[in-house]
Design an enzyme around this catalytic site. Structure first.
Site, PDB file in Angstrom:
ATOM      1  N   CYS A   2       0.821  -1.201   0.000  1.00 15.13           N
ATOM      2  CA  CYS A   2       0.000   0.000   0.000  1.00 15.13           C
ATOM      3  C   CYS A   2       0.851   1.246   0.000  1.00 15.13           C
ATOM      4  O   CYS A   2       1.979   1.253   0.460  1.00 15.13           O
ATOM      5  CB  CYS A   2      -0.935   0.120   1.166  1.00 15.13           C
ATOM      6  SG  CYS A   2      -1.050  -1.177   2.307  1.00 15.13           S
ATOM      7  N   ARG A  27       3.155  -0.547  -7.052  1.00 13.92           N
ATOM      8  CA  ARG A  27       3.369  -1.454  -5.924  1.00 13.92           C
ATOM      9  C   ARG A  27       2.258  -2.477  -5.775  1.00 13.92           C
ATOM     10  O   ARG A  27       2.398  -3.420  -5.009  1.00 13.92           O
ATOM     11  CB  ARG A  27       3.449  -0.639  -4.641  1.00 13.92           C
ATOM     12  CG  ARG A  27       4.686   0.180  -4.621  1.00 13.92           C
ATOM     13  CD  ARG A  27       4.654   1.202  -3.553  1.00 13.92           C
ATOM     14  NE  ARG A  27       6.004   1.619  -3.318  1.00 13.92           N
ATOM     15  CZ  ARG A  27       6.765   1.200  -2.319  1.00 13.92           C
ATOM     16  NH1 ARG A  27       6.289   0.376  -1.428  1.00 13.92           N
ATOM     17  NH2 ARG A  27       7.983   1.607  -2.197  1.00 13.92           N
ATOM     18  N   TRP A  75      -3.658  -2.518  -0.067  1.00 13.26           N
ATOM     19  CA  TRP A  75      -3.477  -3.922  -0.456  1.00 13.26           C
ATOM     20  C   TRP A  75      -3.952  -4.716   0.755  1.00 13.26           C
ATOM     21  O   TRP A  75      -3.275  -4.794   1.766  1.00 13.26           O
ATOM     22  CB  TRP A  75      -2.002  -4.186  -0.771  1.00 13.26           C
ATOM     23  CG  TRP A  75      -1.739  -5.556  -1.312  1.00 13.26           C
ATOM     24  CD1 TRP A  75      -1.846  -5.968  -2.610  1.00 13.26           C
ATOM     25  CD2 TRP A  75      -1.281  -6.692  -0.571  1.00 13.26           C
ATOM     26  NE1 TRP A  75      -1.502  -7.291  -2.711  1.00 13.26           N
ATOM     27  CE2 TRP A  75      -1.151  -7.762  -1.487  1.00 13.26           C
ATOM     28  CE3 TRP A  75      -0.973  -6.920   0.771  1.00 13.26           C
ATOM     29  CZ2 TRP A  75      -0.729  -9.032  -1.093  1.00 13.26           C
ATOM     30  CZ3 TRP A  75      -0.555  -8.187   1.164  1.00 13.26           C
ATOM     31  CH2 TRP A  75      -0.435  -9.226   0.227  1.00 13.26           C
ATOM     32  N   ASN A 100      -0.331   1.658   6.690  1.00 19.68           N
ATOM     33  CA  ASN A 100       0.296   0.493   6.050  1.00 19.68           C
ATOM     34  C   ASN A 100       0.756  -0.427   7.167  1.00 19.68           C
ATOM     35  O   ASN A 100       1.373   0.041   8.122  1.00 19.68           O
ATOM     36  CB  ASN A 100       1.541   0.894   5.252  1.00 19.68           C
ATOM     37  CG  ASN A 100       1.175   1.607   3.974  1.00 19.68           C
ATOM     38  OD1 ASN A 100       0.013   1.672   3.598  1.00 19.68           O
ATOM     39  ND2 ASN A 100       2.185   2.145   3.309  1.00 19.68           N
ATOM     40  N   GLY A 101       0.523  -1.708   7.008  1.00 21.02           N
ATOM     41  CA  GLY A 101       0.991  -2.654   8.017  1.00 21.02           C
ATOM     42  C   GLY A 101      -0.166  -3.426   8.619  1.00 21.02           C
ATOM     43  O   GLY A 101      -1.262  -3.490   8.043  1.00 21.02           O
ATOM     44  N   GLU A 486      13.444 -19.243 -10.467  1.00 18.70           N
ATOM     45  CA  GLU A 486      13.099 -17.857 -10.771  1.00 18.70           C
ATOM     46  C   GLU A 486      12.230 -17.793 -12.036  1.00 18.70           C
ATOM     47  O   GLU A 486      11.275 -17.021 -12.108  1.00 18.70           O
ATOM     48  CB  GLU A 486      14.386 -17.028 -10.912  1.00 18.70           C
ATOM     49  CG  GLU A 486      14.218 -15.593 -11.367  1.00 18.70           C
ATOM     50  CD  GLU A 486      13.334 -14.736 -10.460  1.00 18.70           C
ATOM     51  OE1 GLU A 486      12.984 -15.167  -9.354  1.00 18.70           O
ATOM     52  OE2 GLU A 486      12.954 -13.638 -10.908  1.00 18.70           O
ATOM     53  N   LYS A 490       8.488 -16.261 -12.183  1.00 22.98           N
ATOM     54  CA  LYS A 490       8.106 -15.195 -13.118  1.00 22.98           C
ATOM     55  C   LYS A 490       6.849 -15.593 -13.881  1.00 22.98           C
ATOM     56  O   LYS A 490       5.923 -14.818 -14.033  1.00 22.98           O
ATOM     57  CB  LYS A 490       9.240 -14.993 -14.095  1.00 22.98           C
ATOM     58  CG  LYS A 490       9.979 -13.747 -14.329  1.00 22.98           C
ATOM     59  CD  LYS A 490      10.193 -12.655 -13.413  1.00 22.98           C
ATOM     60  CE  LYS A 490       9.940 -12.831 -11.979  1.00 22.98           C
ATOM     61  NZ  LYS A 490      10.646 -12.014 -11.038  1.00 22.98           N
ATOM     62  N   GLU A 493       3.782 -15.569 -11.580  1.00 25.58           N
ATOM     63  CA  GLU A 493       3.439 -14.213 -11.143  1.00 25.58           C
ATOM     64  C   GLU A 493       2.642 -13.458 -12.207  1.00 25.58           C
ATOM     65  O   GLU A 493       1.667 -12.797 -11.894  1.00 25.58           O
ATOM     66  CB  GLU A 493       4.722 -13.386 -10.903  1.00 25.58           C
ATOM     67  CG  GLU A 493       5.365 -13.546  -9.559  1.00 25.58           C
ATOM     68  CD  GLU A 493       6.630 -12.697  -9.446  1.00 25.58           C
ATOM     69  OE1 GLU A 493       6.766 -12.006  -8.433  1.00 25.58           O
ATOM     70  OE2 GLU A 493       7.490 -12.724 -10.360  1.00 25.58           O
ATOM     71  N   HIS A 509      12.067 -38.684  -8.670  1.00 19.33           N
ATOM     72  CA  HIS A 509      11.577 -38.870  -7.294  1.00 19.33           C
ATOM     73  C   HIS A 509      10.157 -38.322  -7.128  1.00 19.33           C
ATOM     74  O   HIS A 509       9.742 -38.040  -6.016  1.00 19.33           O
ATOM     75  CB  HIS A 509      12.537 -38.194  -6.314  1.00 19.33           C
ATOM     76  CG  HIS A 509      13.906 -38.792  -6.365  1.00 19.33           C
ATOM     77  ND1 HIS A 509      14.181 -40.045  -5.887  1.00 19.33           N
ATOM     78  CD2 HIS A 509      15.066 -38.319  -6.895  1.00 19.33           C
ATOM     79  CE1 HIS A 509      15.456 -40.321  -6.101  1.00 19.33           C
ATOM     80  NE2 HIS A 509      16.012 -39.298  -6.708  1.00 19.33           N
ATOM     81  N   LYS A 608       4.439  -4.838  -4.866  1.00 14.80           N
ATOM     82  CA  LYS A 608       5.888  -4.607  -4.877  1.00 14.80           C
ATOM     83  C   LYS A 608       6.281  -4.154  -3.480  1.00 14.80           C
ATOM     84  O   LYS A 608       5.501  -3.469  -2.819  1.00 14.80           O
ATOM     85  CB  LYS A 608       6.177  -3.497  -5.891  1.00 14.80           C
ATOM     86  CG  LYS A 608       7.633  -3.263  -6.149  1.00 14.80           C
ATOM     87  CD  LYS A 608       8.038  -3.873  -7.459  1.00 14.80           C
ATOM     88  CE  LYS A 608       9.506  -3.775  -7.733  1.00 14.80           C
ATOM     89  NZ  LYS A 608       9.982  -4.969  -8.445  1.00 14.80           N
TER      90      LYS A 608
END
Ligand code: HGA
Length: 613
Positions: A2, A27, A75, A100-101, A486, A490, A493, A509, A608
């Site tokens: 946020c 963000r 957010w 925020n938090g 990674e 990506k 996401e 396995h 973000k």
């Protein structure tokens, strides 16, 4: 996560606040809101679910006048994304709050406030801040005193801004676990959760420190530390450019940032290599001797989250292979909540793009208590909490990264981690020849990445095959295993295709059971010592009817056929292969997301700079 923007000015601030929110949109958020005190000392509030543009349209249709205001992009952590849950929250039609938090003891506080007659209109934890401050103002002499007292009752994390319509030219802000920066103007002052929001109105900033509470008026900023003592926080001129947030000729920030990687890497290397040696000043911190610290360490503990965790995983391979130093890596949210063993002479390395990642910051603080010999952060944002609180900092020079899915921050982190490997290794018996070889490999990166970017058209064509797929598997071995992870991250996401990564030797396995024609398998195959082993793994997939997409070194002798599409990646030195092979995977996810029509720069549910735990 946020965003917060606030202003105390003589002019109308609605446009400044909304523009500030726009600049924080990258963000990720689900709703937005603004509250402004008008010239009759009334609170006006507008909130909208969805994009900042919805809020901007609403404000345009019903202009808000007034020079004191706060704004927020939310957010959601507590309560669904909705207009009722969007900030600012208001108490008794006097107090407005953005936050925020997470206030972890919100339920307990809520019960007490309900007993006092307060009625809650949202499902958020944040609303308790508004009502508690309102309640305390019945006995406290000032908004500042009420906020200071309220903060003592909060458990959890907050960056919060509070205003009172009866005291219209004042904002009170408090920081504990979520960043806040004050922007100084002429006869007006501002604040935000990220200075990017305020670049159109000021370039002079001071970061609040943990536990700070500050009172901001048009002419004064008074800051108090957690004990209530008046303190000064250094104000500095921002170096980042005003248009750092522009997409330029690119369709998305992510694509722009992928293409910026040669420059970002060049900037990260610049002035940090002298006569083929790493200049340890690149790791400098206030009053510490980086050279000595790096000489004395015998073990490295890396802590990070998400993409940064993957760069740390690569560094583990490098540190043990090239520097001969043992290394552990752990996800910050795990490390911080378990009892761990601290080896002697161990360096704690944190990695974070923003330097504000809540779990990583908490892990650093814990590490300091546990007695690590020293701490180093690899970070992209100067002045951020991790940079300020670590003994040493290596700044990646990626420039502002706006796309939620990290690209250039990741590859520049890898550059920093390789430089760290060389700097540590030179005192642990790494030969001058190997040092020189690794340095030369790093220097060759920008040109090599340009060559890989030239493959974009081929990769775009490949992306068509993924549009109707729901699952995928990424395979790599050795230091390419984290690159496969990674790549998978990506893809999930930004295209929302389920993607998993495996060390290719693990296939038999379990994951081989998943292989069929609907499960594309992406393989990263540089020409290293493990290539023959990897080829056997590829055959295991082929034998079970799997379809493969192989990014292979031109010398690795892979050829396309019915079951395998091969993209030939220009040959590169083994040491930098993890960086080079990241690029085609970034491009693949980007083009798959384009075909699927997802929101590339602001993927759903993500944010973000993850400033909540
Ligand atoms: N807990 C608050 C604020 C969420 C937040 O900081 N997100 O980054 C809420 O859910 O509204």
């Amino acid at each position: 996560m946020c965003g917060i923007v606030g202003a105390v000015a003589q002019r109308d601030v609605a446009d400044i606040l909304v523009e500030g929110l726009r600049r924080l949109e990258y963000r990720g958020y689900d709703s937005a809101g603004v509250a402004i005190i008008n010239n009759d000392n009334e609170l006006q509030r507008v909130r909208r679910l969805g994009k900042v543009q919805e809020l901007a349209d609403a404000v345009n249709n019903n202009p808000l006048s007034g020079g004191t205001g706060i704004a927020h992009t939310r957010w959601a952590t507590h309560g669904v994304p909705s207009e009722e849950n969007a900030h600012p929250h208001i108490s008794s039609n006097n107090i407005a709050v953005v936050h925020n938090g997470i206030i972890e003891n919100h339920q307990e506080l809520k019960n007490l406030l309900i007993e006092q007659g307060y009625v809650f209109t949202s499902q958020t934890d944040t609303e308790v801040i508004a009502h508690l401050v309102d309640h305390l103002l019945k006995t406290e002499a000032s908004l500042l005193a009420a906020v200071q007292k309220a903060c003592k009752q909060f458990i959890g994390a907050y960056g919060t801004v509070i205003m009172d319509r009866r005291d219209p030219e004042r904002l009170v802000v408090a920081r504990s676990g979520s960043p806040l920066v004050i922007g100084y103007g002429l006869g007006e002052n501002f604040l935000a959760s990220d200075m990017m929001a305020l670049l159109p109105v000021t370039r002079k900033f001071a970061f609040l420190e943990e536990g700070d509470v500050a009172e901001i008026t048009r002419f004064e900023v008074n800051i108090f530390d957690k004990k209530g003592n008046a303190v000064e926080r250094d104000a500095t001129e921002a170096q980042v450019s005003h248009d750092a947030g522009d997409k330029g000729e690119y369709r998305h920030y992510m694509l722009k940032e992928i293409y910026e990687q040669p420059t970002a890497i060049r900037n990260t290397l610049e002035n940090r290599i002298i006569d083929n040696q790493i200049n340890t000043e690149a790791f400098a911190g206030d009053g510490v001797n980086a050279d000595q610290i790096l000489k004395d360490i015998d073990h490295v503990q890396i802590i990070a989250c998400g993409t940064s965790y993957h760069s740390g995983m690569v560094a583990r391979y490098w540190l043990e292979q090239y520097a001969g130093v043992s290394c552990n890596i752990e996800i910050a949210s795990e490390f911080r909540y378990r009892k761990s063993f601290v080896p002697k002479n161990a360096l704690l390395v944190t990695i974070s793009q923003s330097g504000e990642t809540a779990d990583t910051l908490a892990a650093l603080r814990l590490g300091k208590e546990l007695g690590y010999a020293s701490s180093l952060t690899i970070c992209n944002v100067p002045g951020s909490s991790l940079v300020r609180e670590s003994d040493m900092a290596f700044m990646t020079k990626a420039g502002a990264e706006i796309g939620v899915a990290s690209t250039k921050a990741f590859t520049t982190q890898l550059v920093g981690l390789m430089m760290m490997t060389i700097a540590i290794g030179k005192n642990k018996g790494m030969t001058p020849e190997l040092q020189q070889e690794l340095v030369q490999s790093l220097m060759s990166l920008p040109a090599k990445i340009d060559e890989v970017l030239a493959l974009a058209k081929d990769i775009e064509a490949l992306a068509e095959d993924f549009a109707d797929k729901h699952h995928s598997l990424f395979l790599g071995r050795g230091d390419q295993y984290p690159i496969a992870m990674e790549g998978a991250l990506k893809l999930k996401e930004i295209s929302y295709i389920h993607a998993e990564a495996y060390a290719a030797g693990e296939l038999k396995h379990g994951p081989l059971a998943l292989i069929d024609a609907d499960m594309p398998v992406i393989v990263v195959a540089p020409n290293n010592d493990l290539i023959e082993k990897l080829k056997s793994n590829v055959e295991e997939v082929r034998a079970r009817g799997g379809l493969m997409y192989v990014f292979a070194d031109t010398d690795a002798k892979f050829a396309s056929d019915d079951t395998m599409k091969v993209i030939q990646v220009p040959h590169c030195d083994e040491a930098i292969a993890p960086i080079v092979y990241t690029l085609p995977l970034q491009l693949l996810s980007y083009y798959v997301a384009i075909i699927k029509g997802t929101d590339v720069d602001q993927p759903r549910n993500l944010a973000k700079s993850v400033t909540v735990e």
